[in-house]
Scaffold this motif. Structure first.
Motif, PDB file in Angstrom:
ATOM      1  N   LYS A 116      26.190  14.897 -33.662  1.00  0.00           N
ATOM      2  CA  LYS A 116      26.067  14.345 -32.319  1.00  0.00           C
ATOM      3  C   LYS A 116      26.146  12.814 -32.236  1.00  0.00           C
ATOM      4  N   PRO A 117      27.213  12.246 -32.763  1.00  0.00           N
ATOM      5  CA  PRO A 117      27.420  10.807 -32.586  1.00  0.00           C
ATOM      6  C   PRO A 117      27.743  10.510 -31.127  1.00  0.00           C
ATOM      7  N   ARG A 118      27.563   9.235 -30.712  1.00  0.00           N
ATOM      8  CA  ARG A 118      27.947   8.854 -29.340  1.00  0.00           C
ATOM      9  C   ARG A 118      29.474   8.904 -29.214  1.00  0.00           C
ATOM     10  N   SER A 119      30.138   8.408 -30.253  1.00  0.00           N
ATOM     11  CA  SER A 119      31.602   8.451 -30.263  1.00  0.00           C
ATOM     12  C   SER A 119      32.067   8.625 -31.699  1.00  0.00           C
ATOM     13  N   ILE A 120      33.267   9.147 -31.855  1.00  0.00           N
ATOM     14  CA  ILE A 120      33.825   9.249 -33.203  1.00  0.00           C
ATOM     15  C   ILE A 120      35.340   9.064 -33.138  1.00  0.00           C
ATOM     16  N   GLN A 121      35.841   8.158 -33.983  1.00  0.00           N
ATOM     17  CA  GLN A 121      37.268   7.894 -34.032  1.00  0.00           C
ATOM     18  C   GLN A 121      37.726   7.940 -35.484  1.00  0.00           C
ATOM     19  N   VAL A 122      39.008   8.223 -35.654  1.00  0.00           N
ATOM     20  CA  VAL A 122      39.573   8.358 -36.995  1.00  0.00           C
ATOM     21  C   VAL A 122      40.473   7.168 -37.298  1.00  0.00           C
ATOM     22  N   CYS A 123      40.296   6.604 -38.500  1.00  0.00           N
ATOM     23  CA  CYS A 123      41.117   5.487 -38.948  1.00  0.00           C
ATOM     24  C   CYS A 123      41.752   5.865 -40.273  1.00  0.00           C
ATOM     25  N   VAL A 124      43.069   5.882 -40.325  1.00  0.00           N
ATOM     26  CA  VAL A 124      43.746   6.185 -41.594  1.00  0.00           C
ATOM     27  C   VAL A 124      44.670   5.036 -41.971  1.00  0.00           C
ATOM     28  N   LEU A 125      44.750   4.807 -43.263  1.00  0.00           N
ATOM     29  CA  LEU A 125      45.675   3.776 -43.745  1.00  0.00           C
ATOM     30  C   LEU A 125      47.114   4.271 -43.626  1.00  0.00           C
ATOM     31  N   LEU A 126      47.347   5.513 -44.057  1.00  0.00           N
ATOM     32  CA  LEU A 126      48.711   6.045 -44.106  1.00  0.00           C
ATOM     33  C   LEU A 126      48.792   7.364 -43.350  1.00  0.00           C
ATOM     34  N   ASP A 127      49.958   7.628 -42.815  1.00  0.00           N
ATOM     35  CA  ASP A 127      50.178   8.856 -42.053  1.00  0.00           C
ATOM     36  C   ASP A 127      51.528   9.438 -42.458  1.00  0.00           C
ATOM     37  N   LYS A 128      51.490  10.718 -42.876  1.00  0.00           N
ATOM     38  CA  LYS A 128      52.734  11.446 -43.171  1.00  0.00           C
ATOM     39  C   LYS A 128      52.894  12.502 -42.081  1.00  0.00           C
ATOM     40  N   PRO A 129      53.421  12.127 -40.921  1.00  0.00           N
ATOM     41  CA  PRO A 129      53.402  13.047 -39.776  1.00  0.00           C
ATOM     42  C   PRO A 129      54.235  14.309 -39.974  1.00  0.00           C
ATOM     43  N   THR A 130      55.210  14.254 -40.881  1.00  0.00           N
ATOM     44  CA  THR A 130      56.082  15.432 -41.045  1.00  0.00           C
ATOM     45  C   THR A 130      55.363  16.611 -41.691  1.00  0.00           C
ATOM     46  N   LYS A 131      54.210  16.343 -42.334  1.00  0.00           N
ATOM     47  CA  LYS A 131      53.515  17.415 -43.048  1.00  0.00           C
ATOM     48  C   LYS A 131      52.392  18.068 -42.230  1.00  0.00           C
ATOM     49  N   ARG A 132      52.221  17.624 -40.985  1.00  0.00           N
ATOM     50  CA  ARG A 132      51.038  18.045 -40.225  1.00  0.00           C
ATOM     51  C   ARG A 132      50.972  19.554 -39.974  1.00  0.00           C
ATOM     52  N   LYS A 133      49.775  20.125 -40.214  1.00  0.00           N
ATOM     53  CA  LYS A 133      49.560  21.546 -39.912  1.00  0.00           C
ATOM     54  C   LYS A 133      48.570  21.736 -38.776  1.00  0.00           C
ATOM     55  N   VAL A 134      47.718  20.729 -38.535  1.00  0.00           N
ATOM     56  CA  VAL A 134      46.798  20.808 -37.387  1.00  0.00           C
ATOM     57  C   VAL A 134      47.096  19.623 -36.478  1.00  0.00           C
ATOM     58  N   ASN A 135      46.808  19.784 -35.195  1.00  0.00           N
ATOM     59  CA  ASN A 135      47.118  18.742 -34.230  1.00  0.00           C
ATOM     60  C   ASN A 135      46.036  17.666 -34.275  1.00  0.00           C
ATOM     61  N   LEU A 136      46.344  16.547 -34.915  1.00  0.00           N
ATOM     62  CA  LEU A 136      45.342  15.486 -35.063  1.00  0.00           C
ATOM     63  C   LEU A 136      46.031  14.128 -34.974  1.00  0.00           C
TER      64      LEU A 136
END
Ligand code: 5GP
Ligand code: MG
Length: 177
Positions: A116-136
């Motif tokens: 139960k955080p007030r807010s939560i955000q994701v920070c990634v250094l690198l992204d390989k969008p072609t491999k995505r299996k879940v919508n994130l």
């Protein structure tokens, strides 16, 4: 060291880290941030990033183990927190080295939201969008990269390569998935 090809230089990383910190400073202002760093790959990224932030920052670490065959993530994940991270009503940023299929971060996010955080955000250094299996979609993202296995700046191949100052694609001749 393994044969590799530099994809992102030390200078490019430093500039991007500075920009991401700028976005966070603008977005969070003086709010205290709770950073949750995914071990081990995100440690170098997080240490550089938090020193560019102006607000008070707490750090936490989580170790994720995925069970699967080869280099592909499976659906089974286990978590181990470095501290009993009390995230109730906190502004949380989850920091990861690379977003690939998204299975790991998706699992982590669901788990952290239960705190139960007030807010939560994701920070990634690198992204390989072609491999995505879940919508994130990460809120903060360093670089989009092609589907190559990368090492350096925290990322390893068989535990080596984390101390490289740049990000490099591992030569396929070195890579045994
Ligand atoms: P996923 O998003 O598939 O659940 O998992 C992402 C995790 O897989 C990352 O945290 C990282 O440990 C690992 N990973 C994915 N791609 C790479 C890569 O190119 N290099 C390295 N060193 N690890 C990777
Ligand atoms: Mg990882």
């Amino acid at each position: 060291m393994y044969k590799h090809k530099v994809l992102i230089t030390e200078q490019e990383i430093a500039r991007r880290v500075e920009e991401i910190a700028g976005e966070m400073n603008k977005q969070y202002g003086e709010k205290t941030l709770d950073m949750v760093c995914v071990l081990k790959g995100a440690t170098i990224f997080m240490s550089d990033l938090i020193r560019k932030l102006q607000m008070p920052v707490r750090i936490h670490f989580v170790q994720v183990s995925t069970y699967g065959t080869g280099s592909e993530s499976s659906g089974t994940v286990s978590l181990h927190f470095s501290t009993a991270a009390d995230l109730l009503d906190r502004d949380v940023v989850l920091i990861e080295d690379i977003l690939d299929t998204g299975i790991t971060l998706d699992y982590l996010l669901k788990h952290l939201k239960e705190k139960k955080p007030r807010s939560i955000q994701v920070c990634v250094l690198l992204d390989k969008p072609t491999k995505r299996k879940v919508n994130l979609q990460p809120h903060f993202r360093g670089f989009e990269i092609p589907d190559e296995f990368v090492i350096g700046y925290g990322l390893d191949y068989q535990e080596l390569g984390r101390n490289l100052r740049f990000i490099a694609a591992l030569d396929p001749s070195e890579y045994k998935p």
